[in-house]
Scaffold this active site. Structure first.
Site, PDB file in Angstrom:
ATOM      1  CB  THR A   1      -0.831  -0.125   1.341  1.00  0.00           C
ATOM      2  OG1 THR A   1      -1.846  -1.241   1.037  1.00  0.00           O
ATOM      3  CG2 THR A   1      -1.715   1.158   1.330  1.00  0.00           C
TER       4      THR A   1
ATOM      5  N   GLY B   1     -25.837  -1.168  28.075  1.00  0.00           N
ATOM      6  CA  GLY B   1     -24.873  -0.137  28.800  1.00  0.00           C
ATOM      7  C   GLY B   1     -23.549  -0.540  29.010  1.00  0.00           C
TER       8      GLY B   1
ATOM      9  CD  GLU C   1      -4.146  -9.890   4.740  1.00  0.00           C
ATOM     10  OE1 GLU C   1      -4.491 -10.734   4.234  1.00  0.00           O
ATOM     11  OE2 GLU C   1      -3.282  -9.650   6.139  1.00  0.00           O
TER      12      GLU C   1
ATOM     13  CB  SER D   1     -16.514  -5.213   1.984  1.00  0.00           C
ATOM     14  OG  SER D   1     -16.214  -5.766   3.267  1.00  0.00           O
TER      15      SER D   1
HETATM   16  N1  COS Z   1      -3.646 -14.610  -8.585  1.00  0.00           N
HETATM   17  C1  COS Z   1      -3.099 -14.496  -9.666  1.00  0.00           C
HETATM   18  N2  COS Z   1      -2.884 -13.680 -10.477  1.00  0.00           N
HETATM   19  C2  COS Z   1      -3.726 -12.682 -10.319  1.00  0.00           C
HETATM   20  C3  COS Z   1      -4.636 -12.419  -9.200  1.00  0.00           C
HETATM   21  C4  COS Z   1      -4.702 -13.477  -8.171  1.00  0.00           C
HETATM   22  N3  COS Z   1      -5.423 -13.612  -7.147  1.00  0.00           N
HETATM   23  N4  COS Z   1      -5.596 -11.474  -9.170  1.00  0.00           N
HETATM   24  C5  COS Z   1      -4.888 -10.678 -10.227  1.00  0.00           C
HETATM   25  N5  COS Z   1      -3.886 -11.417 -10.815  1.00  0.00           N
HETATM   26  C6  COS Z   1      -3.463 -11.169 -12.215  1.00  0.00           C
HETATM   27  C7  COS Z   1      -4.503 -11.050 -13.291  1.00  0.00           C
HETATM   28  O1  COS Z   1      -4.725 -12.155 -14.083  1.00  0.00           O
HETATM   29  C8  COS Z   1      -3.711 -10.055 -14.405  1.00  0.00           C
HETATM   30  O2  COS Z   1      -3.050 -10.853 -15.117  1.00  0.00           O
HETATM   31  P1  COS Z   1      -2.702 -10.460 -16.801  1.00  0.00           P
HETATM   32  O3  COS Z   1      -2.437  -9.026 -16.736  1.00  0.00           O
HETATM   33  O4  COS Z   1      -1.569 -11.492 -17.055  1.00  0.00           O
HETATM   34  O5  COS Z   1      -4.124 -10.758 -17.375  1.00  0.00           O
HETATM   35  C9  COS Z   1      -3.042  -9.121 -13.324  1.00  0.00           C
HETATM   36  O6  COS Z   1      -2.804  -9.911 -11.961  1.00  0.00           O
HETATM   37  C10 COS Z   1      -3.495  -7.910 -13.202  1.00  0.00           C
HETATM   38  O7  COS Z   1      -4.932  -8.167 -12.292  1.00  0.00           O
HETATM   39  P2  COS Z   1      -6.298  -7.103 -12.856  1.00  0.00           P
HETATM   40  O8  COS Z   1      -6.474  -6.776 -14.114  1.00  0.00           O
HETATM   41  O9  COS Z   1      -7.184  -7.895 -12.233  1.00  0.00           O
HETATM   42  O10 COS Z   1      -5.869  -5.839 -11.763  1.00  0.00           O
HETATM   43  P3  COS Z   1      -6.674  -4.744 -11.389  1.00  0.00           P
HETATM   44  O11 COS Z   1      -5.593  -3.502 -11.348  1.00  0.00           O
HETATM   45  O12 COS Z   1      -7.900  -4.597 -11.985  1.00  0.00           O
HETATM   46  O13 COS Z   1      -6.788  -5.061  -9.546  1.00  0.00           O
HETATM   47  C11 COS Z   1      -7.540  -5.880  -7.444  1.00  0.00           C
HETATM   48  C12 COS Z   1      -7.409  -5.894  -9.185  1.00  0.00           C
HETATM   49  C13 COS Z   1      -8.422  -4.399  -7.545  1.00  0.00           C
HETATM   50  C14 COS Z   1      -8.421  -7.067  -7.183  1.00  0.00           C
HETATM   51  C15 COS Z   1      -6.506  -5.817  -6.859  1.00  0.00           C
HETATM   52  O14 COS Z   1      -5.651  -4.472  -7.206  1.00  0.00           O
HETATM   53  C16 COS Z   1      -6.589  -5.864  -5.343  1.00  0.00           C
HETATM   54  O15 COS Z   1      -6.803  -6.931  -4.883  1.00  0.00           O
HETATM   55  N6  COS Z   1      -6.611  -4.757  -4.603  1.00  0.00           N
HETATM   56  C17 COS Z   1      -6.597  -4.570  -3.249  1.00  0.00           C
HETATM   57  C18 COS Z   1      -5.278  -4.725  -2.808  1.00  0.00           C
HETATM   58  C19 COS Z   1      -5.084  -5.115  -1.415  1.00  0.00           C
HETATM   59  O16 COS Z   1      -5.737  -5.957  -0.933  1.00  0.00           O
HETATM   60  N7  COS Z   1      -4.422  -4.176  -0.624  1.00  0.00           N
HETATM   61  C20 COS Z   1      -4.440  -4.528   0.811  1.00  0.00           C
HETATM   62  C21 COS Z   1      -2.972  -4.530   1.161  1.00  0.00           C
HETATM   63  S1  COS Z   1      -2.351  -5.483   2.221  1.00  0.00           S
HETATM   64  S2  COS Z   1      -2.996  -5.036   3.870  1.00  0.00           S
END
Ligand code: COS
Length: 383
Positions: A125, A341, A364, A367
């Site tokens: 992050t 309370g 992580e 929602s």
């Molecule tokens: N396992 C394997 N590969 C994954 C995957 C997973 N769970 N999720 C995504 N990918 C891959 C995709 O297949 C894609 O690959 P290709 O480019 O080869 O097709 C690539 O990663 C990008 O994926 P996507 O296009 O889905 O990415 P987005 O930018 O749309 O983001 C979300 C997806 C929003 C789901 C992601 O950014 C996310 O999980 N965000 C939250 C982050 C988080 O949990 N932060 C907390 C920090 S730790 S406390």
């Protein structure tokens, strides 16, 4: 490989006892002092809690996902701040190395993580990149035998104790998306790394988060996780898939704890000449909390077992994280209501849990991010 039944039962019962005898009596102290006492951290080391998921050949217990979830449910029955002490070593801090590390990286780091000698933090992050993790701006630019890291990571759990950071940074500045990101194992003692002030949080006192700032921090080329650039985002996502099941197990444990406390209180507290548990409106709240925590337990164990069997449970892990984190919020809310309370004031610790569980719906993956992962998976199956 799964533990045999007897070893598994022994592990679960020793953790259950540790939670009951050592952690629960210290919940208030930890909350008030914002610190987990050193002797308790030492006992966590001796119990092997730092190495739960690290393979046995590197000194850990090598738990399967199902076993990890069962352990999480027990650990959830006390303040979540205790779990944070070793949670990053078990989950998001170490699993990148376990899943994608080279043999030399595993041999060097994993035994130290398993004993708790080194604490690992997960640095994904950033100030401008939370849910949209793929837009991160921290750069790792190759320069001779080194990479030079610049950027700021935000809300990094355990950063103040970390010996290593599993860091996601952009190695290809021309690729603004996921493909430009690589993962690194960064020794936290290197020059060019500074920590921000600990954040004041709504709950989970005793667990700490802060900024980590990289300014021309030079790391050796060998610190790249695995051997290929551009794989860091996918690695982070796969680490989070596992982390989301871990957190779901914790949510179920907290819900079960709060339900037990609510039942005991409802059986003891009298109003209108009888125990409040005899009133059907109170019974309705207890029944809802039992039903929901049972549903959470079933779904997280199901997803964990299927992951162990080799299935891709990425979307199911999001279903679990989404349901269980929202569920424990509702259970905590009902617990405050049953206590009335007494739940709103700090005497019973119910209001503390109410605040503690709020973060489960955020970290992580919020929602809303879980909903997005679930819905995209559904739509992919028809396109
Ligand atoms: N396992 C394997 N590969 C994954 C995957 C997973 N769970 N999720 C995504 N990918 C891959 C995709 O297949 C894609 O690959 P290709 O480019 O080869 O097709 C690539 O990663 C990008 O994926 P996507 O296009 O889905 O990415 P987005 O930018 O749309 O983001 C979300 C997806 C929003 C789901 C992601 O950014 C996310 O999980 N965000 C939250 C982050 C988080 O949990 N932060 C907390 C920090 S730790 S406390």
């Amino acid at each position: 490989m799964a533990l045999d039944q007897e070893t598994r039962d022994q592990l679960i019962s020793s953790i259950e006892r540790f939670v009951r005898e050592r952690l629960r009596p210290n919940e208030e102290l930890v909350s008030e002092t914002d610190t987990v006492p050193d002797d308790i951290v030492q006992e966590m080391r001796e119990l092997g809690l730092f190495g739960l998921t690290i393979p046995p050949e590197y000194g850990g217990l090598g738990l399967t996902m199902e076993e990890e979830v069962l352990v999480c449910i027990e650990l959830g029955k006390t303040s979540p701040a205790f779990r944070s002490v070793f949670g990053t070593n078990v989950g998001i801090g170490s699993q990148g190395i376990v899943m994608f590390g080279r043999e030399d990286q595993k041999e060097y780091w994993l035994p130290k993580l398993a004993t708790g000698e080194v604490v690992a933090s997960f640095a994904l992050t950033e100030p401008e990149a939370g849910s949209d993790a793929a837009s991160l701006r921290t750069t790792a630019i190759a320069d001779g035998d080194e990479y030079v890291i610049n950027g700021t990571k935000r809300y990094i759990t355990n950063a103040n104790k970390a010996g290593l950071f599993t860091l996601m940074a952009r190695t290809d500045p021309d690729n603004k998306g996921a493909g430009g990101i690589s993962a690194f194992i960064v020794d936290a003692s290197l020059p060019g790394i500074t920590l921000g002030k600990p954040e004041k949080k709504m709950g989970q006192q005793g667990a700490h988060i802060c900024d980590v700032v990289f300014e021309d921090c030079r790391i050796p080329k060998s610190a790249l996780l695995g051997s290929e650039e551009g794989k860091g985002f996918k690695a982070a996502m796969q680490v989070l898939d596992r982390g989301r099941l871990h957190i779901s197990g914790i949510c179920v444990g907290v819900a079960e704890r709060l339900l037990q406390d609510s039942v005991e209180y409802a059986a003891e507290r009298k109003q209108f000449g009888q125990r409040i548990g005899d009133f059907q409106l109170v019974q309705g709240m207890l029944a809802d909390s039992r039903t929901e925590s049972y549903a959470g337990r079933c779904m997280v164990l199901d997803a964990a077992k299927r992951r162990d069997a080799g299935e891709n449970v990425s979307a199911d892990a999001s279903c679990c994280k989404y349901f269980c984190s929202e569920m424990v919020g509702r259970v905590a809310d009902r617990a405050v209501q049953v206590y009335g309370g007494a739940g709103y004031v700090s005497d019973y610790g119910v209001e503390r849990f109410y605040r503690d569980v709020r973060i489960f719906r955020i970290y992580e993956g919020t929602s809303q991010v879980q909903q997005l992962v679930i819905a995209r998976d559904l739509l992919r199956s028809v396109s």
